[in-house]
Every structure is written in C-alpha cells, then in structure tokens.
Design a protein around this motif. Structure first.
Motif, short mmCIF file in Angstrom:
data_model
loop_
_atom_site.label_atom_id
_atom_site.label_comp_id
_atom_site.label_asym_id
_atom_site.label_seq_id
_atom_site.Cartn_x
_atom_site.Cartn_y
_atom_site.Cartn_z
N SER A 92 -26.28 -19.40 30.29
CA SER A 92 -25.44 -19.52 31.66
C SER A 92 -25.02 -17.68 31.86
N ASP A 93 -24.97 -17.39 32.89
CA ASP A 93 -25.08 -16.25 33.08
C ASP A 93 -25.97 -14.89 32.67
N LEU A 94 -27.91 -14.78 32.88
CA LEU A 94 -28.83 -14.47 32.50
C LEU A 94 -28.28 -13.23 33.28
N GLY A 145 -25.38 -21.17 35.99
CA GLY A 145 -25.01 -21.02 37.08
C GLY A 145 -24.67 -19.30 36.75
N ASP A 146 -25.09 -18.26 37.69
CA ASP A 146 -26.05 -17.33 38.06
C ASP A 146 -27.08 -16.80 36.83
N ILE A 147 -27.84 -17.57 37.56
CA ILE A 147 -29.26 -16.97 36.17
C ILE A 147 -29.58 -16.04 37.40
N MET A 160 -19.97 -26.64 33.78
CA MET A 160 -19.31 -26.25 35.06
C MET A 160 -19.79 -24.80 34.98
N HIS A 161 -19.87 -23.57 35.96
CA HIS A 161 -19.87 -22.14 35.72
C HIS A 161 -18.43 -21.65 35.59
N GLY A 162 -17.59 -22.31 35.47
CA GLY A 162 -16.09 -21.93 34.57
C GLY A 162 -15.45 -20.83 35.69
N GLY A 164 -19.47 -21.10 31.28
CA GLY A 164 -19.96 -19.81 31.39
C GLY A 164 -18.71 -18.73 31.90
N HIS A 165 -19.75 -18.24 32.37
CA HIS A 165 -18.73 -17.30 33.91
C HIS A 165 -17.74 -16.27 33.22
N THR A 166 -16.70 -15.94 31.83
CA THR A 166 -15.61 -15.62 31.11
C THR A 166 -16.28 -14.38 30.59
N GLY A 168 -23.87 -20.73 40.09
CA GLY A 168 -22.52 -19.86 39.71
C GLY A 168 -21.85 -18.87 41.33
N ASN A 169 -21.23 -17.37 40.39
CA ASN A 169 -20.20 -16.90 41.90
C ASN A 169 -21.55 -16.13 42.10
N ARG A 170 -22.94 -16.07 41.42
CA ARG A 170 -23.52 -15.45 42.20
C ARG A 170 -24.76 -15.57 42.72
MN MN Z 1 -19.76 -16.21 36.91
#
Ligand code: MN
Length: 251
Positions: A6-8, A39-41, A113-115, A194-196, A78-80
């Motif tokens: 996550s979050d790459l 998420g946020d690959i 989840m992405h988070g 992930g995310h945080t 993700g959020n991105r």
């Molecule tokens: Mn994120």
C-alpha cells in the motif's frame, strides 16, 4: 501465499521505488496466489489515460504479466489514485474493488481497506473525500482535458500538503471507534490497511473478541509489504544491500 502492499506513491520523481516495484512484481509476487494493492499505488492518477505516462507504462505491463502468470491482482483505490477505472483493469488484468474488501486471510475473516475512511477525526478531509468520490464530480472532472486535470491535481496536492502541515498528528490517524465499528459491522477479526504511514501490528478486542490490525508501511524510501500464509502474517522490506529482510516495525 498472499502479498499486500500500500502507499507506494509511485511517480516520475521515484525512479528507485518504481524499479523496486517492478522487481517485486517480477520476483516475489510470482509466488503469490493473490496480490492486494491497498491504494495509493500511484502518487497521481487523473484518469486511465495516465496508464500511458512513461513512468507508468512499465508498471502497467508488469501488472499485466503478473496477472497472465496466474497471480490474482486485487486493487483498492486510495485517496490519490481513486480515479483508477476500467481502462486500468483492462490494461492490467487486475480486479478493482470499492472502498473495502472482505476475504479470508491467514485463516481469519479479514477486512482490507485503504484506511482513509478510518480517519474520521479529520473532518475537512472527509468532507473533501465526499466531494471527489461523488459520481457527478468525477464525471465533470474526467470530461476536462488531461492537462487541465493534471493542473487541478497538482493544485489540490499542494493545498493538501499545506493542510496536513497544519493538522495535529492524532487527527490524521485511524480513529479507534471507527476501527472497532468496521470490524464489528463486517464481522471480521483482522483489519489490514495503509494510508496513515504508521506501520504497526496492533492487537485489540472488539466485543471481547481478539482482533488484529496490520498497518502497512508506505514506500517512503524502500519497498515494504506483508505476506500471509494459511496461519500468519509477516512484514518484509528490502535492506540497503537489496536483500529481503523482515520489517521490525510490525512486532
Ligand atoms: Mn492514502
């Protein structure tokens, strides 16, 4: 074996991480039954035309090769990169999910989840999220020319960085009640997100049931991922010499 990352936050500014991801897709991930990307690959994804960006093309091709080799690739937005769509799944062979995915992991009923939905204390972010996740907003945004979308994304990103700098650390972490609520709601004993960017393995009780929460590390400066066999989860990263080592941040 299942593999989770996550979050790459991959972009043209992260050539080393892009190469590390290709290495993972062409190596370790080939042994995985399922690869979950939570998420946020991608640091920026303003529409599936972005699959053609020079920095993205090798990644898309490597995901396709992995799918073709027999690993099921599952992606959560993700959020991105929440604008990943049908063009991305067609190009990669990945399955794109919504905000959560419930499945069996390490012998437990797991929620993936992405988070970002767990960060319920960050009210301005949740308000922004509701706006950009609305179908009407997305349709209007995707109707704009590609260059304009990139300009808007760059502006939003700059504003987000300014907002993050002014926010209390606690505000941007997952909320304990939100964590318990989703585990209860989806009847799961394992939460992976992930995310945080706060990698850890937490244990908690929800209604007197023992639960685990694994927070996947972001790829700030190196590749990090989780692997699950039939019973256990373990975290890995790559050492400076390129060797795969267990990631001590998850004990
Ligand atoms: Mn994120």
């Amino acid at each position: 074996m299942d593999l989770f990352a996550s979050d790459l936050h991959l972009s043209s500014a992260t050539p080393d991480l892009n190469a590390a991801f290709l290495h993972l897709l062409e190596g370790r991930a080939r042994d995985a039954r399922r690869l979950f990307l939570l998420g946020d690959i991608f640091e920026v994804w303003v529409g599936d035309e972005d699959a053609d960006m020079p920095e993205h093309r090798p990644i898309i091709a490597a995901l396709r090769a992995l799918s073709d080799a027999g690993t099921d690739v599952h992606v959560l937005p993700g959020n991105r990169d929440f604008l990943l769509g049908a063009g991305f799944t067609a190009a990669t062979g990945a399955t794109l999910h919504g905000d959560w995915l419930r499945c069996d992991v390490a012998g437990q009923q797991a929620l993936l989840m992405h988070g970002d939905t767990l960060c319920t204390d960050d009210l301005p972010y949740q308000q922004f999220r509701r706006m950009v996740r609305h179908a009407d907003w997305q349709a209007a945004f995707l109707a704009r020319p590609l260059a304009e979308r990139h300009a808007i994304a760059a502006d939003l990103r700059q504003r987000s960085q300014q907002a993050v700098a002014g926010k209390a650390e606690q505000l941007m972490d997952a909320n304990g009640e939100a964590i318990a609520a989703v585990l209860r709601h989806y009847a799961c004993t394992l939460l992976i997100h992930g995310h945080t960017h706060r990698p850890a393995h937490h244990t908690l009780e929800v209604d007197a049931v023992a639960c685990d929460r694994w927070v996947i590390a972001d790829w700030r400066d190196r590749a990090c991922w989780l692997e699950a066999d039939d019973h256990d989860l373990r975290a890995f990263t790559t050492a400076d010499n390129g060797c795969i080592v267990s990631d001590p941040r998850h004990f």
